[in-house]
Design an enzyme around this catalytic site. Structure first.
Site, PDB file in Angstrom:
ATOM      1  N   ASP A 230      41.176  30.622  28.435  1.00 51.53           N
ATOM      2  CA  ASP A 230      40.451  31.835  28.811  1.00 51.53           C
ATOM      3  C   ASP A 230      38.973  31.717  28.428  1.00 51.53           C
ATOM      4  O   ASP A 230      38.634  31.261  27.321  1.00 51.53           O
ATOM      5  CB  ASP A 230      41.080  33.017  28.059  1.00 51.53           C
ATOM      6  CG  ASP A 230      40.444  34.346  28.404  1.00 51.53           C
ATOM      7  OD1 ASP A 230      40.569  34.766  29.558  1.00 51.53           O
ATOM      8  OD2 ASP A 230      39.833  34.977  27.511  1.00 51.53           O
ATOM      9  N   GLU A 290      39.528  28.658  32.992  1.00 50.44           N
ATOM     10  CA  GLU A 290      38.888  29.795  33.651  1.00 50.44           C
ATOM     11  C   GLU A 290      37.400  29.472  33.675  1.00 50.44           C
ATOM     12  O   GLU A 290      36.670  29.720  32.717  1.00 50.44           O
ATOM     13  CB  GLU A 290      39.123  31.109  32.905  1.00 50.44           C
ATOM     14  CG  GLU A 290      38.622  32.304  33.721  1.00 50.44           C
ATOM     15  CD  GLU A 290      38.287  33.528  32.901  1.00 50.44           C
ATOM     16  OE1 GLU A 290      38.127  33.450  31.678  1.00 50.44           O
ATOM     17  OE2 GLU A 290      38.134  34.588  33.531  1.00 50.44           O
TER      18      GLU A 290
HETATM   19  C1  NOJ Z   1      39.181  36.544  31.261  1.00 49.75           C
HETATM   20  C2  NOJ Z   1      40.510  37.196  31.552  1.00 49.75           C
HETATM   21  O1  NOJ Z   1      40.985  36.722  32.794  1.00 49.75           O
HETATM   22  C3  NOJ Z   1      40.219  38.695  31.569  1.00 49.75           C
HETATM   23  O2  NOJ Z   1      41.320  39.418  32.062  1.00 49.75           O
HETATM   24  C4  NOJ Z   1      39.858  39.118  30.165  1.00 49.75           C
HETATM   25  O3  NOJ Z   1      39.504  40.479  30.171  1.00 49.75           O
HETATM   26  C5  NOJ Z   1      38.645  38.302  29.655  1.00 49.75           C
HETATM   27  N1  NOJ Z   1      38.755  36.884  29.928  1.00 49.75           N
HETATM   28  C6  NOJ Z   1      38.500  38.444  28.157  1.00 49.75           C
HETATM   29  O4  NOJ Z   1      39.520  37.708  27.478  1.00 49.75           O
END
Ligand code: NOJ
Length: 568
Positions: A230, A290
């Protein structure tokens, strides 16, 4: 960096017996492909997939109960968004213990059962590793804030304010307001790129790195096949914390526009990724990133100079192709294909408006859903599906601020309605709550569940679901679709995107009319070694597919797909 594409302009020992430790990277074919290169991934938002205990929120046993469905669909690995203990400020992306399961979703025993059942079904489990921050209720942070001299003080980023009441710098939280929150007990501010309940870890502290790397080892030993990492863009900040450049205008939270120059995408991120990759490689695991990249150069960096960082950085630029435009998709596919790594295609996730609505025109959405499936499931690379995409689930945005569950929607209403709309319960059948739960679900099911649900679509040969199943069955068995190169055809056609997937003597020919009008298309494939090609239909939704035999000009109906095996 996390970014909405919205209405706005925008996880040992006993478990080893259940799930034997994965072997180190093992090629699955003569070309040296790894398992994840032939796998179809499927993202599950656990709150919303299947509720086994009927409390209105999905859970791990619910997921386990749907493994037959997932396998029959053609899924090889599921990525489960965070299911660890959490105050749920950001619905799990605020982890208070990395080595357990939140009671909302079940127990470690349930998790072990999911891994074991997954193994029987040939479905691997990928967990979501929230690397940038913890919850403010994590034991590390509780100790960190307990005093300026606590053992974990330097595990987070603490600074004095510039002056009384003035934070250390002008950095903003991507979820609105200052990125700094004052702690009156110790008289300093802590930094959080996301909510105040999500304090950033200090990755410059070697103890943080060691603890976080150990978390991955703990879950690998439990049978996890990899992680989706993430918010990797935000791991580091410049040590002197200088102000970011301010731009004209205000964002959707009313804060000044700003370039996150000094707190995102710092080169040190890559050292961490190389380290995490080393550990992953010892376990035959995959790292999915991500990665909100602005261009292919940035995406390339995430693969690593020596292909030693993320195996699968997600290409979100693909989701930012705004219209059904063959030239725009062609450009993006060619760019990703040239990046030197294994492409990763995503069309939807829990942070962005569902593809059904983003590309849908309100009239032909079902057909457009098939067109988009045909595109991203036949490209070279690994697709990551989002639950419900295969049945044409649509966004169900909150109607009023009082209905909003996602805090960014409450803060940014009405410009930013939050992400509830793309996180609604999976639509299993026509019964109450779409068969997701016997209790009122945590988010409302849209009325479309009456027509767009698994049970009904399984019975309809022309459904989006059956189209996905056919496509996925085909890509699992066809060598050209699994391993073939991507060769763009008729590159100046503004309406029809077409390409070859070519592997040794095998070729698959894909033609997709993205326009609302019929198109007649001719192909000269002599340059590709097919002067008089013969085509045999593999999959088509044309009312009258051309007979197998010599390839003639194709009459493509509006929003139609034709996929054929080519021979000389
Ligand atoms: C990316 C995640 O996909 C999202 O849902 C989240 O709010 C943020 N990172 C913070 O962890």
């Amino acid at each position: 960096m996390f970014k909405r594409i919205v209405n706005s302009a925008l996880l040992i020992l006993s478990a080893c017996a259940l799930a034997p430790r994965a072997t180190a990277q093992q090629a699955i074919d003569a070309e040296g492909h790894q398992w994840w290169q032939h796998a179809v991934f499927y993202e599950i938002y656990p709150r919303s997939f299947a509720d086994s205990n009927n409390d209105g929120v999905g859970d791990l046993n619910g997921i386990t109960s749907k493994l037959d469905y997932l396998k029959a669909l053609g899924v090889d690995a599921i990525w489960i968004t965070p299911c660890f203990p959490s105050p749920q400020v950001d619905f799990g992306y605020d982890v208070s213990n990395y080595e357990d399961i939140d009671p909302t979703y079940g127990t470690l025993k349930d998790f072990d059962r999911l891994v074991a059942e997954g193994k029987k079904h040939g479905v691997r489990i990928i967990l979501d590793f929230v690397v940038n921050h913890t919850s403010d209720k994590h034991a590390w942070f509780l100790d960190s804030k307990s005093s300026r001299t606590s053992a974990h003080r330097d595990w987070y980023i603490w600074r004095d304010g510039k002056a009384p009441g003035v934070p250390p710098n002008n950095w903003l939280s991507t979820f609105g307001g200052s990125a700094w929150t004052f702690d009156s007990a110790t008289g300093q501010y802590y930094y959080h790129f996301f909510y105040a309940g999500q304090p950033d870890l200090n990755w410059r502290n070697p103890a943080v790195k060691d603890a976080m790397f150990d978390v991955t080892r703990w879950w690998y030993k439990r049978g996890v096949a990899g992680f989706r990492l993430d918010a990797v863009d935000t791991l580091f900040e410049v040590p002197d914390l200088r102000d970011n450049p301010v731009l004209p205008g205000k964002n959707r939270y009313g804060d000044p526009n700003m370039t996150d120059l000094y707190n995102t995408k710092l080169p040190e991120v890559h050292d961490v990724l190389r380290g995490l990759r080393k550990v992953a490689d010892e376990h035959g695991a995959v790292l999915i990133g991500e990665t909100w990249t602005r261009n292919i150069g940035e995406l390339k960096e995430y693969y690593g100079e020596h292909s030693n960082e993320l195996q699968m950085p997600m290409d979100f630029m693909f989701t930012q192709v705004k219209t059904l435009s063959p030239p725009d998709f062609r450009k993006q596919i060619a760019a990703v294909d040239s990046a030197g790594g294994w492409p990763v295609f995503v069309i939807s996730n829990h942070d962005i408006i569902r593809s059904y609505n983003r590309w849908g025109d309100g009239v032909h959405n079902d057909q457009i859903a098939k067109v988009m499936a045909a595109l991203y499931l036949t490209l070279r690379g690994s697709p990551i599906m989002y639950y419900g995409e295969e049945i044409g689930m649509e966004n169900n945005d909150p109607k009023s601020r009082d209905d909003v569950k996602d805090p960014i929607g409450r803060l940014g209403w009405p410009v930013e309605k939050g992400r509830d709309g793309e996180r609604t319960p999976m639509q299993w059948n026509e019964s109450a709550n779409a068969g997701f739960s016997m209790a009122t679900p945590w988010l409302p099911v849209p009325p479309s569940y009456k027509t767009h649900n698994v049970a009904d679509e399984l019975k309809d040969p022309n459904s989006i679901l059956n189209f996905y199943k056919r496509l996925l069955a085909m890509r699992h068995t066809d060598p050209a679709l699994l391993d073939g190169s991507y060769i763009a055809l008729n590159e100046s056609d503004p309406n029809v995107i077409s390409y070859l997937r070519r592997y040794k003597d095998e070729a698959v020919f894909v033609v997709i009319n993205m326009s609302l009008s019929p198109q007649t298309v001719s192909f000269d494939l002599s340059a590709q070694g097919y002067p008089s090609p013969k085509a045999a239909t593999l999959l088509s939704d044309l009312k009258s597919a051309p007979p197998d035999g010599a390839l003639k000009p194709l009459v493509m109906e509006p929003l139609s797909v034709y996929i054929a095996k080519l021979s000389k």
